[in-house]
Design a protein around this motif. Structure first.
Motif, PDB file in Angstrom:
ATOM      1  N   SER A 293      31.671 -16.807  92.025  1.00 27.77           N
ATOM      2  CA  SER A 293      31.319 -16.019  92.395  1.00 27.77           C
ATOM      3  C   SER A 293      30.558 -14.916  91.672  1.00 27.77           C
ATOM      4  O   SER A 293      30.738 -15.155  90.178  1.00 27.77           O
ATOM      5  N   THR A 294      30.101 -14.310  92.430  1.00 28.73           N
ATOM      6  CA  THR A 294      29.042 -13.752  91.938  1.00 28.73           C
ATOM      7  C   THR A 294      29.698 -11.642  91.811  1.00 28.73           C
ATOM      8  O   THR A 294      28.835 -10.711  91.880  1.00 28.73           O
ATOM      9  N   MET A 295      31.327 -11.943  91.930  1.00 27.42           N
ATOM     10  CA  MET A 295      31.169 -10.406  92.075  1.00 27.42           C
ATOM     11  C   MET A 295      31.406  -9.810  90.970  1.00 27.42           C
ATOM     12  O   MET A 295      31.235 -10.384  89.250  1.00 27.42           O
ATOM     13  N   THR A 296      31.211  -8.560  90.915  1.00 23.14           N
ATOM     14  CA  THR A 296      31.554  -7.763  90.324  1.00 23.14           C
ATOM     15  C   THR A 296      32.987  -6.898  89.461  1.00 23.14           C
ATOM     16  O   THR A 296      33.873  -7.573  90.012  1.00 23.14           O
ATOM     17  N   PRO A 297      32.899  -6.857  87.962  1.00 18.55           N
ATOM     18  CA  PRO A 297      34.281  -6.331  87.349  1.00 18.55           C
ATOM     19  C   PRO A 297      35.173  -5.456  88.699  1.00 18.55           C
ATOM     20  O   PRO A 297      35.985  -5.479  89.468  1.00 18.55           O
ATOM     21  N   ALA A 298      34.185  -4.877  88.990  1.00 19.47           N
ATOM     22  CA  ALA A 298      34.975  -3.210  89.864  1.00 19.47           C
ATOM     23  C   ALA A 298      35.391  -4.001  91.747  1.00 19.47           C
ATOM     24  O   ALA A 298      35.974  -4.021  91.748  1.00 19.47           O
ATOM     25  N   GLU A 299      34.204  -4.988  91.762  1.00 13.26           N
ATOM     26  CA  GLU A 299      35.200  -6.059  93.017  1.00 13.26           C
ATOM     27  C   GLU A 299      35.970  -6.448  92.829  1.00 13.26           C
ATOM     28  O   GLU A 299      36.403  -7.486  93.527  1.00 13.26           O
ATOM     29  N   VAL A 300      36.406  -7.114  91.461  1.00 17.02           N
ATOM     30  CA  VAL A 300      37.202  -8.537  91.576  1.00 17.02           C
ATOM     31  C   VAL A 300      38.437  -7.451  91.690  1.00 17.02           C
ATOM     32  O   VAL A 300      39.583  -7.964  91.730  1.00 17.02           O
ATOM     33  N   THR A 301      37.987  -6.351  90.672  1.00 16.49           N
ATOM     34  CA  THR A 301      39.350  -5.283  90.751  1.00 16.49           C
ATOM     35  C   THR A 301      40.005  -5.297  92.464  1.00 16.49           C
ATOM     36  O   THR A 301      41.609  -5.404  92.580  1.00 16.49           O
ATOM     37  N   ARG A 302      39.270  -4.887  93.190  1.00 18.93           N
ATOM     38  CA  ARG A 302      39.416  -4.736  94.336  1.00 18.93           C
ATOM     39  C   ARG A 302      39.908  -6.584  95.178  1.00 18.93           C
ATOM     40  O   ARG A 302      41.077  -6.568  95.947  1.00 18.93           O
ATOM     41  N   PHE A 303      39.243  -6.958  94.786  1.00 20.03           N
ATOM     42  CA  PHE A 303      39.703  -8.453  95.472  1.00 20.03           C
ATOM     43  C   PHE A 303      41.008  -8.337  94.844  1.00 20.03           C
ATOM     44  O   PHE A 303      41.928  -9.368  96.110  1.00 20.03           O
TER      45      PHE A 303
END
Length: 323
Positions: A293-303
């Motif tokens: 996955s290329t998600m950023t920490p902010a995106e991971v948190t939302r996920f």
């Protein structure tokens, strides 16, 4: 020209700064990566690949520390209470953060408030496997057997509260027949008993089951992905076998205790992105049917918050029990 006494006084004042005021390099010692399942399962497989390549990039050994129990909540809670100094990481999993807190009626940690979620290392479909001596050769035959023998067909999983546990519960709901859940303290022990024939079937994450399928020690009946896995093109999906409601994935990430300094979080996020582009990691993920996955920490948190929102009502509605 600066007077000599002023220069000396300024120099001495600088030397007198306390040690903790000086910027500290990180990391300066080995790092612990807590895995909330026993050795041998997908979480462990992913964790050891991450530990090897992340450790190389950080210049320190990363020691995998398996702490199984209570649907991944034991190891997860240990990291929640650890010092936020970058030396204790969590291999965060869907069960420990999104499922088990509801299944077990809460926990002594907050899945969002007690962590900073940094990266998703891999996302993987599940696979239903059976002992080679079991009569079912397809998912339909497995379901037919379950309906003809309600409450007698057992399936093993890595533990109560795992995504594979709920996938089994979901299958029960869809076919209207009771199965027997046999939870273990990790996918490794569960697979050993499935291979030995002590339990006839198992829902497992594809990466941990992959070598046993390839070796013929278990037979794969179906994968839970949208499409067939490139690693196992001959194994049909549950969807194409008439069960579109059984699409499911597990995921494995890197999280740290809340209040971990931002520079450490940023470094870990950056290095994890580099790790997931390593040719050896990409090749390994392809072999076992995983994807990075290329998600950023902010995106991971939302996920992860979305996963909590998704699974909480499912657990409540399922009536699933811890063990």
């Amino acid at each position: 020209m600066i007077p000599r006494r002023t220069f000396v006084a300024s120099t001495l004042a600088g030397l007198a700064l306390p040690a903790h005021a000086q910027p500290q390099a990180w990391p300066t010692k080995p790092i612990k990566l807590v895995v909330p399942y026993a050795p041998g399962g997908t979480t462990d497989v992913v964790a050891r690949m991450v530990a090897e390549y992340l450790g190389k990039r950080l210049g320190q050994n990363i020691i995998v520390d398996n702490k199984p129990g209570k649907g991944a909540m034991v190891g997860t809670a240990l990291v929640a209470k650890a010092a936020p100094d970058g030396y204790t990481l969590l291999m965060s999993v869907i069960s420990g953060l999104s499922i088990s807190p509801t299944l077990y009626g809460g926990g002594d940690f907050d899945p969002m408030g007690d962590f900073i979620h940094i990266s998703i290392a891999s996302r993987n479909p599940s696979v239903l496997v059976v002992n080679p001596t079991f009569e079912a050769k397809t998912l339909k035959e497995y379901v037919d057997y379950a309906k003809a023998n309600p409450g007698k067909l057992a399936f093993a999983t890595s533990g109560a509260g795992s995504s594979n546990h709920l996938l089994g519960v979901r299958l029960e709901q869809v076919i209207g027949a009771a199965l027997v859940h046999v939870p273990y303290r990790g996918a490794g022990p569960a697979m050993i008993d499935t291979i030995a024939g002590n339990v006839p079937s198992m829902f497992d994450s594809l990466p941990s089951a992959a070598p046993h399928i390839k070796a013929g020690k278990v037979r794969a009946l179906a994968v839970s992905s949208e499409e067939r896995s490139p690693a196992f093109p001959d194994v049909p999906t549950m969807k194409e076998q008439g069960f579109p409601d059984l699409i499911s994935y597990s995921w494995f990430g890197i999280s740290v205790p809340a209040n971990t300094p931002a520079p450490i979080v940023d470094r870990l996020a950056s290095e994890m992105q580099a790790v997931l582009k390593e040719p050896a990691v990409l090749k390994r993920w392809e072999e076992i049917g995983a994807e990075g996955s290329t998600m950023t920490p902010a995106e991971v948190t939302r996920f992860i918050q979305s996963e909590i929102d998704k699974w909480t009502p499912v657990v409540k509605a399922s009536g699933a029990k811890p063990g």
